[in-house]
Scaffold this active site. Sequence first.
Site, mmCIF file in Angstrom:
data_model
loop_
_atom_site.group_PDB
_atom_site.id
_atom_site.type_symbol
_atom_site.label_atom_id
_atom_site.label_comp_id
_atom_site.label_asym_id
_atom_site.label_seq_id
_atom_site.Cartn_x
_atom_site.Cartn_y
_atom_site.Cartn_z
ATOM 1 N N ARG A 51 4.416 -4.840 8.887
ATOM 2 C CA ARG A 51 3.493 -4.077 8.188
ATOM 3 C C ARG A 51 4.072 -3.418 6.877
ATOM 4 O O ARG A 51 5.376 -3.056 6.944
ATOM 5 C CB ARG A 51 3.180 -2.938 9.226
ATOM 6 C CG ARG A 51 2.185 -3.293 10.135
ATOM 7 C CD ARG A 51 1.927 -2.399 11.101
ATOM 8 N NE ARG A 51 3.312 -1.992 12.014
ATOM 9 C CZ ARG A 51 2.950 -0.967 12.898
ATOM 10 N NH1 ARG A 51 1.965 -0.343 13.371
ATOM 11 N NH2 ARG A 51 4.124 -0.736 13.840
ATOM 12 N N ASP A 53 3.947 -0.432 3.490
ATOM 13 C CA ASP A 53 3.507 0.675 3.092
ATOM 14 C C ASP A 53 2.489 0.791 2.162
ATOM 15 O O ASP A 53 2.516 -0.430 1.363
ATOM 16 C CB ASP A 53 4.527 1.537 3.162
ATOM 17 C CG ASP A 53 5.358 1.932 4.367
ATOM 18 O OD1 ASP A 53 4.941 1.851 5.470
ATOM 19 O OD2 ASP A 53 6.626 2.268 4.215
ATOM 20 N N ARG A 198 13.622 0.857 0.996
ATOM 21 C CA ARG A 198 13.519 2.208 -0.173
ATOM 22 C C ARG A 198 14.520 3.182 0.014
ATOM 23 O O ARG A 198 15.019 3.815 -0.925
ATOM 24 C CB ARG A 198 12.133 2.701 0.014
ATOM 25 C CG ARG A 198 10.988 1.735 -0.226
ATOM 26 C CD ARG A 198 9.660 2.288 -0.164
ATOM 27 N NE ARG A 198 9.364 3.665 -0.573
ATOM 28 C CZ ARG A 198 8.324 4.577 -0.327
ATOM 29 N NH1 ARG A 198 7.587 4.149 0.491
ATOM 30 N NH2 ARG A 198 8.233 5.606 -1.129
#
Length: 262
Positions: A51, A53, A198
């Site tokens: 998945r 974001d 990130r």
Amino acid sequence: MTQRVALGVSYRGDGYLGWQSQPNGRTVQDALEKALSQFADAPIRTICAGRTDTGVHGLNQVVHFDTEALREPFSWVRGTNRYLPPDIAIQWCAFPGADFHARNHARGRRYAYLLLESAVRPAIESGACGWVFRPLDGEAMRSAVQHLLGEHDFSSFRSAECQAKSPVKVLRAIDIHRRGAYWRFEFDASAFLHHMVRNIMGCLITVGSGLKPPEWMAEVVAARSRQAAAPTFSPAGLYFLGPYYDAPLGLPERTAAMDWLP
């Protein structure tokens, strides 16, 4: 008779609230399943390899689903793409067998982060790359990377919303290249925690900007605390390059968009 279908999907993530389906329907999964259901003339639900974001792009997201609609591979690609918006497109289709699972059978996953180093912010590439205005030291960042490779508890790079059962992952490689004003960071791991790339990017840029020495990265890993690391960096330049599987499955690991990135 049902058939298990695997697809490779590319998408620009800045127009969607991430991959996973939500009640408001503004996710990549919602758009894909709506198009597949229209083409197959029956409800279709997908399972993805990883998945992503809000704002994160996908170049070879792999999904699988079961369907009674029997079509040729090229029909699934071209037929479903007719119903998809311009920023989502199926790249390939395969029939890997009834036991195939897009997430559970992945041997690893890859991400890339595209970063612009410039005194002024991006315009044409806005939403498609991250941005720093300070000059970066590539050798310092490559030195910091050495403290991340291998099996570690990556709790310092894990978001509070992460649902992974364990923070221990194997980070196999981080490659850093530069072409002109653009930096490209490539990550290869067994799996990734929520916001892991990130958060690592935030730390690498801190080191590259000269605000911390490369050895600081080892301290961040050892702390096993999110508070020890730098702030989470922008999702704009993050691309899910996709998973990879055992060779006998014969599933593509590249799409044309991978040649588009600097």
